[in-house]
Design a protein around this motif. Sequence first.
Motif, PDB file in Angstrom:
ATOM      1  N   TYR A 196       0.824  -1.213   0.000  1.00  6.70           N
ATOM      2  CA  TYR A 196       0.000   0.000   0.000  1.00  6.70           C
ATOM      3  C   TYR A 196       0.857   1.261   0.000  1.00  6.70           C
ATOM      4  N   TYR A 197       2.114   1.119  -0.321  1.00  8.00           N
ATOM      5  CA  TYR A 197       3.053   2.243  -0.289  1.00  8.00           C
ATOM      6  C   TYR A 197       2.667   3.235  -1.383  1.00  8.00           C
ATOM      7  N   ASP A 198       2.069   4.348  -0.979  1.00  8.13           N
ATOM      8  CA  ASP A 198       1.504   5.283  -1.945  1.00  8.13           C
ATOM      9  C   ASP A 198       1.465   6.666  -1.297  1.00  8.13           C
ATOM     10  N   PHE A 199       2.218   7.631  -1.862  1.00 11.36           N
ATOM     11  CA  PHE A 199       2.288   8.965  -1.260  1.00 11.36           C
ATOM     12  C   PHE A 199       0.942   9.676  -1.287  1.00 11.36           C
ATOM     13  N   TRP A 200       0.169   9.462  -2.351  1.00 12.97           N
ATOM     14  CA  TRP A 200      -1.161  10.058  -2.427  1.00 12.97           C
ATOM     15  C   TRP A 200      -2.041   9.530  -1.308  1.00 12.97           C
ATOM     16  N   LEU A 201      -1.951   8.258  -1.000  1.00 15.04           N
ATOM     17  CA  LEU A 201      -2.715   7.667   0.086  1.00 15.04           C
ATOM     18  C   LEU A 201      -2.321   8.275   1.428  1.00 15.04           C
ATOM     19  N   ASP A 206      -3.747  11.901   6.042  1.00  9.44           N
ATOM     20  CA  ASP A 206      -3.422  13.090   6.818  1.00  9.44           C
ATOM     21  C   ASP A 206      -4.515  14.151   6.663  1.00  9.44           C
ATOM     22  N   ALA A 207      -5.031  14.319   5.435  1.00 10.95           N
ATOM     23  CA  ALA A 207      -6.068  15.316   5.180  1.00 10.95           C
ATOM     24  C   ALA A 207      -7.377  14.973   5.872  1.00 10.95           C
ATOM     25  N   ASN A 208      -7.621  13.676   6.140  1.00  9.87           N
ATOM     26  CA  ASN A 208      -8.844  13.238   6.813  1.00  9.87           C
ATOM     27  C   ASN A 208      -8.644  13.006   8.309  1.00  9.87           C
ATOM     28  N   ASP A 209      -7.589  13.629   8.866  1.00 13.71           N
ATOM     29  CA  ASP A 209      -7.332  13.602  10.314  1.00 13.71           C
ATOM     30  C   ASP A 209      -7.049  12.208  10.847  1.00 13.71           C
ATOM     31  N   GLY A 210      -6.384  11.403  10.030  1.00 10.93           N
ATOM     32  CA  GLY A 210      -5.912  10.110  10.492  1.00 10.93           C
ATOM     33  C   GLY A 210      -4.400  10.113  10.610  1.00 10.93           C
ATOM     34  N   TRP A 211      -3.862   9.028  11.168  1.00 10.50           N
ATOM     35  CA  TRP A 211      -2.411   8.868  11.278  1.00 10.50           C
ATOM     36  C   TRP A 211      -2.008   7.587  10.564  1.00 10.50           C
ATOM     37  N   PHE A 212      -0.763   7.522  10.162  1.00 10.03           N
ATOM     38  CA  PHE A 212      -0.293   6.320   9.486  1.00 10.03           C
ATOM     39  C   PHE A 212       1.149   6.037   9.864  1.00 10.03           C
ATOM     40  N   VAL A 213       1.524   4.772   9.755  1.00 12.45           N
ATOM     41  CA  VAL A 213       2.919   4.331   9.808  1.00 12.45           C
ATOM     42  C   VAL A 213       3.087   3.309   8.701  1.00 12.45           C
ATOM     43  N   SER A 214       4.085   3.523   7.860  1.00 10.67           N
ATOM     44  CA  SER A 214       4.353   2.613   6.751  1.00 10.67           C
ATOM     45  C   SER A 214       5.842   2.330   6.676  1.00 10.67           C
ATOM     46  N   ARG A 215       6.179   1.080   6.353  1.00  7.77           N
ATOM     47  CA  ARG A 215       7.577   0.783   6.025  1.00  7.77           C
ATOM     48  C   ARG A 215       7.966   1.526   4.766  1.00  7.77           C
ATOM     49  N   VAL A 216       9.252   1.716   4.560  1.00  5.63           N
ATOM     50  CA  VAL A 216       9.778   2.450   3.411  1.00  5.63           C
ATOM     51  C   VAL A 216      10.481   1.481   2.473  1.00  5.63           C
ATOM     52  N   LYS A 217      10.253   1.650   1.174  1.00  4.33           N
ATOM     53  CA  LYS A 217      10.909   0.789   0.200  1.00  4.33           C
ATOM     54  C   LYS A 217      12.425   0.956   0.268  1.00  4.33           C
ATOM     55  N   GLU A 218      13.146  -0.121  -0.020  1.00  2.00           N
ATOM     56  CA  GLU A 218      14.605  -0.120   0.119  1.00  2.00           C
ATOM     57  C   GLU A 218      15.280   0.933  -0.751  1.00  2.00           C
ATOM     58  N   ASN A 219      14.747   1.151  -1.947  1.00  2.00           N
ATOM     59  CA  ASN A 219      15.393   2.094  -2.861  1.00  2.00           C
ATOM     60  C   ASN A 219      14.814   3.499  -2.771  1.00  2.00           C
ATOM     61  N   ALA A 220      13.953   3.756  -1.774  1.00  2.70           N
ATOM     62  CA  ALA A 220      13.318   5.069  -1.658  1.00  2.70           C
ATOM     63  C   ALA A 220      14.368   6.142  -1.378  1.00  2.70           C
ATOM     64  N   ASP A 221      14.216   7.284  -2.032  1.00  2.00           N
ATOM     65  CA  ASP A 221      15.142   8.399  -1.842  1.00  2.00           C
ATOM     66  C   ASP A 221      14.346   9.671  -1.637  1.00  2.00           C
ATOM     67  N   PHE A 222      14.639  10.386  -0.581  1.00  3.51           N
ATOM     68  CA  PHE A 222      13.927  11.616  -0.265  1.00  3.51           C
ATOM     69  C   PHE A 222      14.931  12.723   0.024  1.00  3.51           C
ATOM     70  N   HIS A 291      15.725  -0.042   9.930  1.00  2.60           N
ATOM     71  CA  HIS A 291      14.315  -0.226   9.598  1.00  2.60           C
ATOM     72  C   HIS A 291      13.722   1.172   9.490  1.00  2.60           C
ATOM     73  N   LEU A 292      13.261   1.529   8.291  1.00  2.00           N
ATOM     74  CA  LEU A 292      12.807   2.889   8.014  1.00  2.00           C
ATOM     75  C   LEU A 292      11.286   2.935   7.918  1.00  2.00           C
ATOM     76  N   TYR A 293      10.707   4.015   8.460  1.00  2.35           N
ATOM     77  CA  TYR A 293       9.254   4.181   8.465  1.00  2.35           C
ATOM     78  C   TYR A 293       8.897   5.609   8.079  1.00  2.35           C
ATOM     79  N   LEU A 294       7.799   5.759   7.345  1.00  2.00           N
ATOM     80  CA  LEU A 294       7.189   7.063   7.099  1.00  2.00           C
ATOM     81  C   LEU A 294       5.976   7.204   8.004  1.00  2.00           C
ATOM     82  N   THR A 295       5.772   8.406   8.549  1.00  2.71           N
ATOM     83  CA  THR A 295       4.640   8.632   9.432  1.00  2.71           C
ATOM     84  C   THR A 295       4.305  10.114   9.480  1.00  2.71           C
ATOM     85  N   ASN A 296       3.088  10.419   9.937  1.00  3.99           N
ATOM     86  CA  ASN A 296       2.712  11.804  10.217  1.00  3.99           C
ATOM     87  C   ASN A 296       2.536  12.033  11.716  1.00  3.99           C
ATOM     88  N   LEU A 297       2.962  11.066  12.532  1.00  2.00           N
ATOM     89  CA  LEU A 297       2.941  11.248  13.980  1.00  2.00           C
ATOM     90  C   LEU A 297       4.058  12.195  14.413  1.00  2.00           C
TER      91      LEU A 297
END
Length: 442
Positions: A196-201, A206-222, A291-297
Amino acid sequence: MGSVYKPPDSVVVNRIQRAFPSDELRERARATNLIQRERKLDVVALFYTLSLGFAAGSDRSIQAFLERYVEMADCDELSYATFHGWFKPGFVALLREILDEAIENLDTGQTELSGRLERFRDVLIVDATIISLYQDAKDVYALDDDRAGAKLHLTESLSTGLPTRFRTTDASTHERSQLPTGEWVAGALILFDLGYYDFWLFDRIDANDGWFVSRVKENADFEIVEELRTWRGNSIPLEGQSLQAVLDDLKRQEIDVQITLSFDRKRGSGASATRTFRLVGVRNDDSGEYHLYLTNLERDDYRAPDIAQLYRARWEIELLFKELKSRFGLDEINTTDAYIIEALIIMAALSLLMSRVIVDELQKLDAKQRDCADDAAASSTRLPRRRCSHAVERHAHLIQLYLMLDLGYELPDLDSLLLWSSRDPNPHRPRLREQVESGEFW
């Protein structure tokens, strides 16, 4: 005049009937016109046969369910062909309606979260699993050119242990396409698998006042725009760097930074949007990798180790998939009939819900008994959910018997039942001994 047998009162039986009322089951069946068309169909007996049929173990065949149904409905004139013929679109739609209603309304009473989780309305774990099927089913349930498989898309509530969404597609359907966004995420923490790794998701949650935690793909670059934790000494500065440029050189125990990511503002529009989210990493001492994670917390509420600990709860859905496959027969679908495949998958979910209803009542009973006994250990969990589930599985046939008697069904005639079950469905097919005694030599 002989006395009429009356089964002892059972809070478990009463709880089952409250969760799945007989009158409502009959009313739903009448609305689908199944009752008028199939005179031998007793939808209440059939529903409880299917939902408690997991006691048959791996033998979740139509023949096994037929034998259970004959036991409960006492109709030994019912043929296999007639029973098999009930599993058509109308009946599958009825099962789906019952399942959706149960998912929406069942309440186990276990809704309070504590510790790291107490700020959330719920923790929702999203994942999918593939159900292997016979190759001949690939026209409907395609996995690839040579294999068949269905994909079960499931969202589990951590607070109740129950599914909140349950959908089936062919195995080639991408997970992300089956996850809606909207107000259902408000106040909840959503835990994602990489499917379900999807930046739009992430942006929509976040826009609907929820929180998320997702693993990050190995080749992800930010692009790293801010460090949220600074380190003393000769630490590598991260601000303004790309993640992949510095990742292999880092030795710190944690990574905690703000990053930017870009995505289509509206799918297919070509118009891009940029958002800032938090990226955290916890270093594995054995492998030296993060172990990398993306979150809005926010960091003020959850430090990097807290994020990693929150994500561990995602393992609950793996255990749920294992339970569905090993105990409720999702790994034993031995048919190519699309309607029976769909029915067996839905029946596995209904069996799970039935089991959860019974387990919930057992835990309440145990708590009352311990309160009455003034047990010093009353605050501890004496009936773990999965141990209860095993007990329910072992005694499901007996549960069905008590339920049958409480609903007013009569016990079948034992001799007639055994005779019916023992008869050869192919009486004209020569037996081996007959072939040996008088058959022609080929």
